[in-house]
Design a protein around this motif. Structure first.
Motif, short mmCIF file in Angstrom:
data_model
loop_
_atom_site.label_atom_id
_atom_site.label_comp_id
_atom_site.label_asym_id
_atom_site.label_seq_id
_atom_site.Cartn_x
_atom_site.Cartn_y
_atom_site.Cartn_z
N TYR A 1 53.18 132.87 57.30
CA TYR A 1 54.60 132.55 57.11
C TYR A 1 54.88 132.06 55.69
CZ TYR A 1 54.21 132.71 62.15
OH TYR A 1 53.94 133.11 63.43
N VAL A 2 55.99 132.51 55.13
CA VAL A 2 56.50 132.05 53.84
C VAL A 2 57.88 131.46 54.07
CG1 VAL A 2 57.24 132.75 51.52
CG2 VAL A 2 55.16 133.75 52.53
N LEU A 3 58.15 130.29 53.50
CA LEU A 3 59.39 129.57 53.75
C LEU A 3 60.38 129.72 52.60
CD1 LEU A 3 58.02 126.09 54.98
CD2 LEU A 3 58.71 128.04 56.40
N TYR A 4 61.67 129.83 52.94
CA TYR A 4 62.77 129.55 52.03
C TYR A 4 63.54 128.38 52.64
CZ TYR A 4 62.41 133.96 49.36
OH TYR A 4 62.00 134.98 48.55
N THR A 5 63.73 127.30 51.87
CA THR A 5 64.40 126.12 52.42
C THR A 5 65.56 125.67 51.53
OG1 THR A 5 62.89 124.58 51.27
CG2 THR A 5 62.27 125.29 53.48
N ALA A 6 66.58 125.12 52.18
CA ALA A 6 67.71 124.49 51.49
C ALA A 6 68.36 123.53 52.48
CB ALA A 6 68.72 125.52 51.00
N HIS A 7 68.87 122.41 52.00
CA HIS A 7 69.53 121.48 52.92
C HIS A 7 71.02 121.78 53.02
CE1 HIS A 7 71.62 118.53 50.18
NE2 HIS A 7 70.67 118.88 49.32
N TRP A 8 71.54 121.75 54.26
CA TRP A 8 72.96 122.06 54.47
C TRP A 8 73.85 120.83 54.42
CZ3 TRP A 8 75.19 119.33 58.30
CH2 TRP A 8 74.45 118.99 59.44
N ASP A 9 73.29 119.63 54.56
CA ASP A 9 74.10 118.41 54.69
C ASP A 9 74.56 117.90 53.33
OD1 ASP A 9 71.23 117.74 54.22
OD2 ASP A 9 71.98 115.68 54.20
N HIS A 10 75.63 117.10 53.39
CA HIS A 10 76.03 116.31 52.22
C HIS A 10 76.51 114.95 52.74
CE1 HIS A 10 76.56 115.80 48.01
NE2 HIS A 10 77.86 115.57 48.09
N LEU A 11 77.38 114.28 51.99
CA LEU A 11 77.70 112.88 52.28
C LEU A 11 78.86 112.68 53.23
CD1 LEU A 11 77.35 111.42 48.66
CD2 LEU A 11 75.60 111.63 50.43
N GLY A 12 79.57 113.77 53.57
CA GLY A 12 80.72 113.61 54.46
C GLY A 12 81.85 112.86 53.78
N ARG A 13 82.50 111.99 54.54
CA ARG A 13 83.54 111.13 53.97
C ARG A 13 82.88 110.07 53.10
NH1 ARG A 13 89.01 112.82 54.94
NH2 ARG A 13 88.90 114.14 56.81
N CYS A 14 83.47 109.80 51.93
CA CYS A 14 82.83 108.89 50.98
C CYS A 14 83.89 108.04 50.28
CB CYS A 14 82.01 109.68 49.95
SG CYS A 14 82.96 110.95 49.08
N THR A 15 83.47 107.29 49.28
CA THR A 15 84.40 106.41 48.57
C THR A 15 85.50 107.24 47.90
OG1 THR A 15 82.61 104.85 48.13
CG2 THR A 15 84.60 104.65 46.78
N PRO A 16 86.77 106.93 48.16
CA PRO A 16 87.86 107.74 47.58
C PRO A 16 87.86 107.67 46.05
CG PRO A 16 88.67 106.34 49.36
CD PRO A 16 87.29 105.88 49.05
N ASP A 17 88.27 108.76 45.42
CA ASP A 17 88.46 108.73 43.97
C ASP A 17 89.86 108.23 43.65
OD1 ASP A 17 90.20 110.85 44.48
OD2 ASP A 17 88.89 112.38 43.63
N ALA A 18 90.26 108.31 42.39
CA ALA A 18 91.55 107.76 41.97
C ALA A 18 92.72 108.44 42.64
CB ALA A 18 91.69 107.88 40.45
N SER A 19 92.53 109.70 43.06
CA SER A 19 93.61 110.43 43.72
C SER A 19 93.68 110.15 45.22
CB SER A 19 93.44 111.94 43.50
OG SER A 19 92.34 112.42 44.26
N GLY A 20 92.68 109.43 45.75
CA GLY A 20 92.62 109.16 47.18
C GLY A 20 91.76 110.14 47.96
N ASP A 21 91.17 111.12 47.27
CA ASP A 21 90.30 112.10 47.93
C ASP A 21 89.02 111.42 48.39
OD1 ASP A 21 88.85 114.27 48.76
OD2 ASP A 21 88.89 115.34 46.84
N ASP A 22 88.74 111.46 49.69
CA ASP A 22 87.55 110.80 50.22
C ASP A 22 86.55 111.78 50.84
OD1 ASP A 22 88.84 111.51 52.54
OD2 ASP A 22 88.49 109.61 53.57
N ILE A 23 86.64 113.07 50.47
CA ILE A 23 85.68 114.05 50.96
C ILE A 23 84.72 114.42 49.83
CG2 ILE A 23 85.34 116.37 51.88
CD1 ILE A 23 88.07 116.17 53.20
N CYS A 24 83.44 114.13 50.03
CA CYS A 24 82.42 114.57 49.09
C CYS A 24 81.98 115.97 49.52
CB CYS A 24 81.23 113.60 49.08
SG CYS A 24 81.50 112.15 48.03
N ASN A 25 82.60 116.99 48.91
CA ASN A 25 82.47 118.36 49.38
C ASN A 25 81.07 118.95 49.18
OD1 ASN A 25 85.43 117.95 48.26
ND2 ASN A 25 85.54 119.38 49.97
N GLY A 26 80.34 118.48 48.18
CA GLY A 26 78.98 118.97 47.97
C GLY A 26 78.91 120.45 47.70
#
Length: 564
Positions: free
Chosen positions: A327-352
């Motif tokens: 077996y040979v693997l290719y790997t990558a992680h699908w997760d990120h931080l989800g909802r996070c600290t809002p920026d100056a505009s109020g956006d609180d989604i860390c889209n990753g």
């Protein structure tokens, strides 16, 4: 995970290893090696790279937080792409592998109380020290445990080094230095690879070894330069909920408590115990160091809030044609931080978007290209793992509970960020020349016209901060490479500027978002390199190993011996 920005520079610029481009080409190949298979550089779909990245980083996915509503959306989409590419379900007819988690949060911490001679010293949780437990128990309490200075806390039989020699750690707390004995060297020459950090220098190793030694607890002495990050990083990372993989014994094989202390705290404890931290630290750099009891005892206590849950890895496979049980693997992680600290505009989604929707997009594009090329000799496994941002937990769980035996896993390619921008003239490799995969990298570089860029900060241990490390710990060699900063359009100035912009303005922030204006030609080039590396392994017959003296050689030898 602590201090990942030092690793992320490799996402879009130079972050990697020692200069071995010429060395790889010039070094005579051992006769034991088979010729590296000839592999044609494929077309990689920019539409797939762009489309998957845009989809997974849209606000609809809410930053792909594990164990949230967005997890179901994310894994459903990844399965859809794997199916469309022509992969088969990779876990006994299922696309999924469940990853059971335990979230443990220390509450009502007492701080650290140390009795040294006739002096009682008290240190506050957060400001002076942090502590947590890997054990899923309602309360942790250690009373009057003897403190022992064990240098760097290393037991490396292959190097003839044991900081615990002759010591029974039962009921004791180990006081340990961060990094490894060679970290101040100017070069990479030395028993512990000189300035380049080995796994023996990582804080995770120190907790693992102390547990193997039977210690009640561990306190790592924080020092900014050898740690590669300040106390504020330790404080913010260790004062909230900590995620772990659920274990059959609820973590009871681990120490009762793992923590950090500020260097001035350690100096005060050593002084009260009639010792000098600086003098003992100097002795700990030399082979033959013996542990030093500190004539001091420590007490600490805290409650544990425990929350159990489950997340999921996604697994697809293209079965091999002639050696399907390799077996040979290719790997990558699908997760990120989800909802996070809002920026100056109020956006609180860390889209990753770059971290790591691009890596999953690369998985999908590689699946398409490999299916189009037809089965390789060996099976190719496409693994989208969860919980990377929580400490590499998804890859750790797969490595410890593999669907395909690690003894029959040849190696693989990990993809953690495939940055947009210009194609490059150079390649970066994290960790240095640790194993025989460098032979394959040399061949791929020659075919694509790359040269290799040296790693900028080898002392920071960037190799140990992404999912390839979970497999390395259990013996499987994995590529950790990316294109470098010498861009064809704009040269090093453009590549380095893009890297700096990402680290300063986008990394782990709501601004890591998809941009319709991105140039995907560099990402396409990078995924072509990944295709070559994985396909060469999958078409070949060799079993690349770690170089003699590497910290992962022994476990690979044991694994392969059991798998033959």
């Amino acid at each position: 995970m602590i201090a990942k920005p030092t690793r992320r520079i490799a996402l879009v610029a130079a972050a990697a290893a020692l200069v071995l481009g010429a060395a790889v080409a010039a070094k005579p190949l051992r006769s034991a090696f088979s010729p590296i298979p000839k592999v044609v550089v494929p077309e990689i779909s920019i539409d797939t790279l762009r489309g998957v990245t845009q989809e997974l980083s849209s606000d609809r996915y809410e930053g792909r937080g594990p164990a949230t509503r967005a997890e179901d959306l994310t894994i459903t989409y990844i399965i859809k792409r794997f199916q469309a590419a022509g992969l088969k379900p990779g876990n006994n007819g299922s696309w999924l592998q469940e990853v059971p988690t335990a979230e443990i949060e220390a509450q009502h911490a007492s701080g650290l109380h140390v009795m040294a001679g006739d002096k009682m010293l008290q240190f506050d949780f957060g400001k002076d020290m942090v502590v947590a437990s890997y054990r899923a128990v309602p309360r942790t309490e250690i009373s009057d445990a003897p403190l022992v200075f064990v240098g760097y806390g290393i037991n490396a039989p292959e190097l003839g080094w044991n900081d615990y020699a002759g010591l029974d750690m039962k009921g004791k707390i180990a006081v340990v230095l961060v990094n490894d004995p060679d970290y101040e060297q100017a070069t990479e020459q030395g028993l512990f690879k000189g300035r380049r950090m080995t796994y023996y220098g990582r804080w995770t190793y120190k907790y693992e070894e102390a547990a193997r030694q039977g210690a009640a607890g561990v306190l790592i002495v924080h020092d900014t330069f050898p740690a590669a990050y300040g106390w504020q990083v330790v404080n913010s990372s260790w004062t909230g909920p900590q995620l772990y993989i659920q274990s059959a014994d609820n973590g009871m094989s681990q120490t009762q408590a793992n923590g950090w202390i500020q260097k001035p705290v350690a100096e005060a404890i050593f002084s009260a115990a009639g010792q000098d931290l600086a003098a003992l630290s100097a002795k700990a750099k030399r082979k033959g160091f013996k542990p030093v009891p500190l004539s001091a005892t420590a007490s600490l206590a805290f409650d544990n809030k425990i929350t159990k849950g489950v997340s999921r890895n996604v697994i697809g496979i293209q079965p091999g044609k002639t050696r399907p049980n390799d077996y040979v693997l290719y790997t990558a992680h699908w997760d990120h931080l989800g909802r996070c600290t809002p920026d100056a505009s109020g956006d609180d989604i860390c889209n990753g978007a770059i971290d790591n929707a691009t890596g999953v997009a690369a998985l999908a594009a590689l699946a398409e290209a490999n299916v189009k090329a037809g089965p390789a000799a060996r099976s190719q496994v496409f693994l989208a793992v969860t919980l990377e941002e929580s400490g590499l937990l998804g890859s750790k769980y797969y490595a410890e509970h593999p669907v395909y035996p690690l003894a029959r896993t040849v190696g693989g390619v990990n993809m953690d960020g495939v940055g947009p921008g210009s194609p490059s003239r150079d390649v970066s490799m994290a960790g240095g020349d640790k194993n025989e995969l460098t032979r394959y990298l040399g061949a791929a570089m020659k075919q694509m016209g790359f040269y290799l860029t040296p790693e900028q900060h080898p002392e920071r241990g960037g190799y140990y901060r992404s999912d390839h490390f979970s497999f390395a710990k259990l013996g499987v060699p994995m590529f950790a490479v990316s294109r470098g900063s010498d861009w064809i359009t704009g040269g090093k100035a453009a590549g380095e500027a893009a890297a700096e912009d990402y680290v300063q303005h986008r990394y782990h922030q709501p601004s890591d978002q998809f941009d319709p204006a991105w140039d995907w030609s560099g990402a396409q080039q990078q995924v072509q390199l990944y295709y070559l590396l994985g396909r060469m392994l999958a078409m070949g017959s060799d079993w690349p190993n770690w170089h003699k003296g590497d910290e992962f050689r022994a476990v690979r030898d044991r694994s392969r011996a059991g798998g033959k």
